[in-house]
Design a protein around this motif. Structure first.
Motif, mmCIF file in Angstrom:
data_model
loop_
_atom_site.group_PDB
_atom_site.id
_atom_site.type_symbol
_atom_site.label_atom_id
_atom_site.label_comp_id
_atom_site.label_asym_id
_atom_site.label_seq_id
_atom_site.Cartn_x
_atom_site.Cartn_y
_atom_site.Cartn_z
ATOM 1 N N ASP A 53 0.824 -1.210 0.000
ATOM 2 C CA ASP A 53 0.000 0.000 0.000
ATOM 3 C C ASP A 53 0.854 1.253 0.000
ATOM 4 N N LEU A 54 2.027 1.148 0.626
ATOM 5 C CA LEU A 54 2.926 2.307 0.683
ATOM 6 C C LEU A 54 3.762 2.416 -0.593
ATOM 7 N N GLY A 55 3.571 1.449 -1.508
ATOM 8 C CA GLY A 55 4.248 1.533 -2.796
ATOM 9 C C GLY A 55 5.554 0.760 -2.883
ATOM 10 N N HIS A 56 5.885 -0.011 -1.850
ATOM 11 C CA HIS A 56 7.162 -0.748 -1.875
ATOM 12 C C HIS A 56 7.080 -1.952 -2.801
ATOM 13 N N ARG A 57 8.155 -2.197 -3.526
ATOM 14 C CA ARG A 57 8.214 -3.329 -4.450
ATOM 15 C C ARG A 57 9.482 -4.160 -4.239
ATOM 16 N N ARG A 58 10.530 -3.504 -3.757
ATOM 17 C CA ARG A 58 11.773 -4.244 -3.475
ATOM 18 C C ARG A 58 11.898 -4.370 -1.959
ATOM 19 N N ILE A 59 11.678 -5.593 -1.515
ATOM 20 C CA ILE A 59 11.560 -5.817 -0.074
ATOM 21 C C ILE A 59 12.543 -6.884 0.391
ATOM 22 N N ALA A 60 13.156 -6.655 1.543
ATOM 23 C CA ALA A 60 14.034 -7.673 2.138
ATOM 24 C C ALA A 60 13.327 -8.282 3.342
ATOM 25 N N TRP A 61 13.716 -9.508 3.659
ATOM 26 C CA TRP A 61 13.131 -10.214 4.811
ATOM 27 C C TRP A 61 14.279 -10.659 5.699
ATOM 28 N N ILE A 62 14.202 -10.339 6.961
ATOM 29 C CA ILE A 62 15.295 -10.686 7.877
ATOM 30 C C ILE A 62 14.845 -11.652 8.965
ATOM 31 N N ALA A 101 8.123 -9.426 -6.876
ATOM 32 C CA ALA A 101 9.075 -10.526 -6.663
ATOM 33 C C ALA A 101 9.197 -10.846 -5.179
ATOM 34 N N PRO A 102 9.471 -12.117 -4.837
ATOM 35 C CA PRO A 102 9.633 -12.492 -3.425
ATOM 36 C C PRO A 102 10.838 -11.780 -2.822
ATOM 37 N N PRO A 103 10.819 -11.566 -1.534
ATOM 38 C CA PRO A 103 11.885 -10.806 -0.893
ATOM 39 C C PRO A 103 13.204 -11.573 -0.831
ATOM 40 N N VAL A 104 14.285 -10.813 -0.837
ATOM 41 C CA VAL A 104 15.608 -11.373 -0.544
ATOM 42 C C VAL A 104 15.592 -11.723 0.944
ATOM 43 N N ARG A 105 16.149 -12.869 1.288
ATOM 44 C CA ARG A 105 16.111 -13.268 2.697
ATOM 45 C C ARG A 105 17.499 -13.197 3.340
ATOM 46 N N ILE A 106 17.583 -12.539 4.480
ATOM 47 C CA ILE A 106 18.830 -12.481 5.238
ATOM 48 C C ILE A 106 18.621 -13.299 6.509
ATOM 49 N N ALA A 107 19.479 -14.274 6.733
ATOM 50 C CA ALA A 107 19.333 -15.121 7.921
ATOM 51 C C ALA A 107 19.780 -14.357 9.162
ATOM 52 N N GLU A 155 21.009 -8.101 18.658
ATOM 53 C CA GLU A 155 22.365 -8.089 18.115
ATOM 54 C C GLU A 155 22.380 -8.596 16.670
ATOM 55 N N ALA A 156 21.651 -9.675 16.434
ATOM 56 C CA ALA A 156 21.590 -10.221 15.079
ATOM 57 C C ALA A 156 20.938 -9.208 14.137
ATOM 58 N N GLY A 157 19.965 -8.473 14.655
ATOM 59 C CA GLY A 157 19.311 -7.451 13.846
ATOM 60 C C GLY A 157 20.293 -6.356 13.467
ATOM 61 N N GLY A 206 10.884 -10.623 13.888
ATOM 62 C CA GLY A 206 10.436 -10.236 15.232
ATOM 63 C C GLY A 206 10.827 -8.799 15.520
ATOM 64 N N ASP A 207 10.156 -8.212 16.492
ATOM 65 C CA ASP A 207 10.443 -6.824 16.842
ATOM 66 C C ASP A 207 11.870 -6.633 17.329
ATOM 67 N N LEU A 208 12.370 -7.633 18.056
ATOM 68 C CA LEU A 208 13.727 -7.535 18.586
ATOM 69 C C LEU A 208 14.717 -7.349 17.438
ATOM 70 N N LEU A 209 14.522 -8.145 16.395
ATOM 71 C CA LEU A 209 15.349 -8.035 15.199
ATOM 72 C C LEU A 209 15.206 -6.655 14.569
ATOM 73 N N ALA A 210 13.983 -6.190 14.476
ATOM 74 C CA ALA A 210 13.720 -4.902 13.834
ATOM 75 C C ALA A 210 14.396 -3.768 14.607
ATOM 76 N N LEU A 211 14.275 -3.819 15.936
ATOM 77 C CA LEU A 211 14.878 -2.763 16.747
ATOM 78 C C LEU A 211 16.407 -2.812 16.645
ATOM 79 N N GLY A 212 16.940 -4.033 16.566
ATOM 80 C CA GLY A 212 18.382 -4.175 16.374
ATOM 81 C C GLY A 212 18.795 -3.623 15.017
ATOM 82 N N LEU A 213 17.998 -3.922 14.016
ATOM 83 C CA LEU A 213 18.300 -3.436 12.673
ATOM 84 C C LEU A 213 18.334 -1.911 12.654
ATOM 85 N N LEU A 214 17.332 -1.301 13.282
ATOM 86 C CA LEU A 214 17.282 0.171 13.327
ATOM 87 C C LEU A 214 18.548 0.722 13.972
#
Lengths: 333, 333
Positions: free
Chosen positions: B174-183, B209-215, B221-223, B244-252
């Motif tokens: 809805d926000l217009g994103h087309r290139r998406i990653a998954w962590i 297209a399906p998202p690129v996946r990062i393990a 910390e992993a985020g 998970g949120d923990l990952l997201a907050l780490g990523l930020l």
DNA sequence: CTGAAAGCGCTTACAG
DNA sequence: CTGAAAGCGCTTACAG
């Protein structure tokens, strides 16, 4: 339907006592017998029934662990370390999340006694008295964690909270702060009392007035709510000490939402605990960090050592906190 | 030294059976007798010994609870709710923090059987097989939480992860994103599989297209570490979904530290779980929120109901997630 | 080296 | 309404 030692004994045509001894590697048992017993035990899918053993030995190999807030990462991490160590030692953990409720704590102690728990690792609820623990502690070892209880002499591991308070004070004083607010902390806990003592003593030595205190429970929400009380203080404080990181992070959020003073330009904020959340926050939270894993591991070790030797002298350990500067504290303007 | 029913019976000059029945309010016992027994029990400081009772009744009134990461607030909150409900029902909780270790999980199951636990509430470790649980589940009720296990038919309560994945996808589309990653996300957990399925199916329907996946493991910390992998993707994604949120907050945090893309201007970030930390973060984390308390309470209720009636039909409950928009997602530029 | 017996603290038919 | 007896599944002296 459930296999017992008796079934195994019958199958092998030997006595139950021999099976019992063989199973527990009693050296009296002939090697050959032991092998046969082991094989039969395996083959028949025998599962040891500790209720039977417990009745004789009065040991349950289980330990009670009681803390007041599992949702606080500080305690979650302590528990994780405790559980890890106890599981490695073949012990089971009975968990209680007491939520600062004396009734809940009493119920747990009673239940532990009924279940023949071998010991207890506990951070007592605020307002606990020695009386609450006397009966339990008379028959089973107790290890106190994080909070102490005047009059209860038992193994314990605590943070050096007085030093923690001092570190926080020194950090703020060094930055030039003189008008400081203090948020949260259960006034009836040793943790609060010592932190407060260390903090105010340090201020006093510097000729600074003691902080205004805002009451708050140890949650993010309470921290956020405290923001409004904080901004009403006149003259406005230039720094705020929060009893825990959760409170500090909540306060930061509350200030942002209400468009309150900027951190750290207009207000410095410092917490206690050093939880991961603070490190990842923006700005990174300044905190007095306490090693949760060491606390948990040590508590478990103390209890295991006590169980191994009831007569050993009382052990106590004081974990030294460290100031971990972040970006939420800055020079007073 | 420890008071038993026998001691109480002797003191009153009645039989042990009568004391036992009186203590448990068996209506056969005369009111007057019951009163006398109660009084003596109290006065003598009698403590019920469940090991004795257990041997007869095969009930221990204790329940195993196993999750994989106590340090993840998601699970800490589930456990808190479970413990609260079980304690209210007079049950004890045996806790295990399995850390995704199948060995640890097996050891716990074995120990629970030895301790005669009445049941188990478990989020199985990644890669668990039905085989691991068959033996335990054959004799005692199991309630599955959060993750399911193909082939294990038992009461369970899970999030609607497919819908969760769909909600995340729809929000980003809805926000217009087309290139998406998954962590992140354990590929062998039902949770991941369903979220991924719901997510990719929704993208596919939109011709994306399906998202690129990062393990990444499910930690802050992993985020944070994933930030560097993320910025290397070419062409750069405009949005990242974290398991998970923990990952997201780490990523930020990782992105901030490395001076990576700005959030949400250059990169939108969304997590799963809805933990308090995300609400207090700056910017507030957009997330697919899951009601942890309901999950915990329901899991406990399912188990208690099962214990009360082994024959009742299997219960399952699906918790519906909700998208909670924050400030970490924005229109694609 | 092995076995028979007692007993840990309860509960549960059963008899009265 | 109460009591005597058996038994749950182990372990531990003790005897041999």
């Amino acid at each position: 339907m459930k296999i017992t030692l008796r079934d195994v004994a019958e199958r092998l045509g030997i006595s139950v006592s021999t099976v019992s001894m063989a199973m527990r590697d009693n050296p009296l048992v002939a090697e050959e017998t032991r092998r046969r017993v082991r094989a039969a035990l395996d083959e028949m899918g025998y599962v040891y029934n500790r209720a039977g053993a417990q009745l004789r030995t009065r040991q349950s190999l289980s330990i009670g662990v009681a803390i007041n807030d599992l949702m606080n990462p500080f305690f979650a991490e302590v528990i994780a370390a405790v559980e890890d160590r106890l599981a490695a030692a073949g012990r089971m953990v009975f968990l209680a999340n007491t939520s600062e409720s004396p009734e809940r704590q009493q119920m747990f102690l009673r239940a532990l006694a009924e279940h023949n728990a071998d010991g207890l690792i506990v951070c007592p609820v605020a307002g606990s008295s020695v009386e609450d623990f006397r009966r339990f502690a008379a028959s089973r070892p107790v290890v106190l964690v994080s909070r102490t209880l005047a009059g209860l002499t038992c193994d314990h591991i605590v943070n050096d909270d007085e030093m923690g308070g001092m570190l926080a004070a020194r950090h703020l004083l060094d930055l030039g702060h003189r008008r400081i607010a203090w948020i949260g902390g259960g006034t009836r806990t040793s943790t609060f009392q010592r932190r407060w003592a260390g903090f105010t003593a340090t201020l006093e030595r510097a000729g600074v007035a003691p902080p205004v205190r805002i009451a708050a429970r140890a949650t993010r929400e309470a921290g956020a709510a405290a923001a409004s009380s904080l901004v009403e203080i006149d003259p406005p404080p230039t720094a705020a000490v929060c009893f825990g990181d959760l409170l500090a992070l909540g306060l930061l959020a509350g200030l942002r939402r209400s468009g309150g003073p900027r951190v750290p330009e207009d207000l410095s904020v410092i917490g206690f605990d050093g939880i991961g959340e603070g490190e990842m926050a923006d700005p990174v939270l300044t905190t007095v960090s306490i090693d949760r894993e060491t606390i948990g591991k040590t508590a478990a070790a103390f209890l295991l050592e006590r169980l191994a030797d009831k007569g050993r002298p009382i052990q106590s350990s004081v974990v030294v906190p460290t100031l971990r500067p972040g970006a939420t504290t800055g020079p007073c303007r």
